[in-house]
Design a protein around this motif. Structure first.
Motif, PDB file in Angstrom:
ATOM      1  N   ASP A 230       0.726  -1.615  -0.377  1.00  0.00           N
ATOM      2  CA  ASP A 230       0.040  -0.481  -0.067  1.00  0.00           C
ATOM      3  C   ASP A 230       0.942   1.390   0.367  1.00  0.00           C
ATOM      4  N   ALA A 231       1.668   1.181   0.982  1.00  0.00           N
ATOM      5  CA  ALA A 231       2.899   2.244   0.899  1.00  0.00           C
ATOM      6  C   ALA A 231       4.778   2.244   1.329  1.00  0.00           C
TER       7      ALA A 231
ATOM      8  N   THR B 202       2.859   5.378  -2.499  1.00  0.00           N
ATOM      9  CA  THR B 202       2.536   4.823  -2.562  1.00  0.00           C
ATOM     10  C   THR B 202       1.693   5.028  -4.533  1.00  0.00           C
TER      11      THR B 202
ATOM     12  N   ARG C 176      -6.774   7.587  -2.922  1.00  0.00           N
ATOM     13  CA  ARG C 176      -6.510   7.177  -1.501  1.00  0.00           C
ATOM     14  C   ARG C 176      -6.989   6.494  -0.028  1.00  0.00           C
TER      15      ARG C 176
ATOM     16  N   VAL D  85      -4.303   4.432   4.346  1.00  0.00           N
ATOM     17  CA  VAL D  85      -3.011   4.832   4.126  1.00  0.00           C
ATOM     18  C   VAL D  85      -3.006   6.115   4.471  1.00  0.00           C
TER      19      VAL D  85
END
Length: 305
Positions: A143-144, A275, A281, A285
């Protein structure tokens, strides 16, 4: 005929059956009466039978329509619930965030922050991946990531949290016995330790205030995939190494390591929250991004202004 069920037609038919009116269904769904009528007609054609008997004054389900009205209404309700749950999830931080972080930075500066994050966001869980190797966020399903690099400051995929300088250091004992290099070119006469994942593994590039640039190829007895593994050899007075500020700061302030070549600097990168896309988003996150902005934008490990 498409193999995909006509979900729109079923939903509109379900609403007509519930309201007993095309106009009532149209109002409830926020569409025109003509849109509802076309959708129901399309569904009837697809199913091969009439669902409703219509006159200018009356609307009634056919026998066939009654047999599928309950199922259609159930599909409509379940879709409403699924969409509502999805909206709630996207609006309220919850769920698992897969986060990739460089190992040394993660152990020193991310892991100690996590208790505060979990207290603030009790419905968010973090799957923390610690590795100095650069991960493929999309390909590996992250996700990141926090990345320490020279990156463009683009709000689309990367948000810069703070600068991160690289400094060249040695122990006081090493400098007493081997002397202090005054120019980067002198490093070729000194053992210099290597870090496998630096952008240019075999080259250190320096620039001074006059714009002079020089690249040297350091050589030494050790190369590692994690910069912390260089510390014992450098602290023991056996070699010179470059470190990011967040690793070297405590040792420099305690006098265990001495910065050298301070009139020169290497490429100054930054700490970035990255990201796959900044569009839509998830709240979980976004919450993590804002948390890191709050806690890592002005860290106390900065040595270079």
């Amino acid at each position: 005929m498409s193999l995909l069920p006509d979900f729109e037609g079923l939903a509109m038919f379900a609403k007509v059956a519930e309201e007993r009116s095309f106009a009532g269904a149209a109002r409830a769904l926020g569409v025109s009466v003509a849109t509802v009528s076309r959708a129901v007609a399309r569904l009837e054609e697809r199913l091969g039978a009439r669902l409703l008997n219509r006159t200018s004054r009356q609307l009634a389900l056919t026998e066939f329509g009654r047999t599928i009205a309950d199922s259609a209404l159930k599909i409509y309700r379940e879709a409403e619930e699924a969409e509502g749950a999805a909206r709630e999830m996207s609006a309220r931080p919850r769920g698992v965030v897969r986060l990739a972080v460089p190992m040394s930075f993660g152990l020193r500066w991310v892991a100690p922050l996590l208790p505060a994050f979990f207290r603030e966001y009790p419905d968010v869980q973090i799957d923390l991946h610690l590795s100095d190797a650069t991960v493929d966020l999309v390909g590996q399903g992250f996700d990141a990531a926090l990345r320490i690099a020279v990156l463009p400051d683009s709000s689309l995929v990367a948000r810069k949290l703070c600068p991160v300088a690289q400094i060249v250091v040695a122990s006081p004992e090493y400098l007493r016995t081997r002397g202090t290099p005054r120019h980067p070119s002198e490093l070729v006469d000194h053992p210099c330790l290597g870090y496998t994942y630096r952008a240019r593994i075999d080259v250190w590039r320096f620039t001074n205030a006059d714009g002079e640039e020089i690249a040297i190829k350091p050589e030494g007895p050790l190369r590692v995939t994690n910069a912390d593994a260089l510390l014992p050899t450098v602290l023991d007075g056996l070699a010179i190494a470059e470190f990011p500020e967040f690793i070297a700061a405590d040792h420099v302030r305690a006098g265990r390591l001495i910065p050298i070549l301070e009139d020169w600097h290497m490429a100054r990168g930054g700490l970035y929250f990255v990201t796959p896309s900044a569009r839509a988003r998830p709240a979980k996150v976004e919450a993590l991004a804002e948390f890191f902005v709050k806690h890592l934008s002005a860290p106390d490990w900065r040595l270079v202004s």
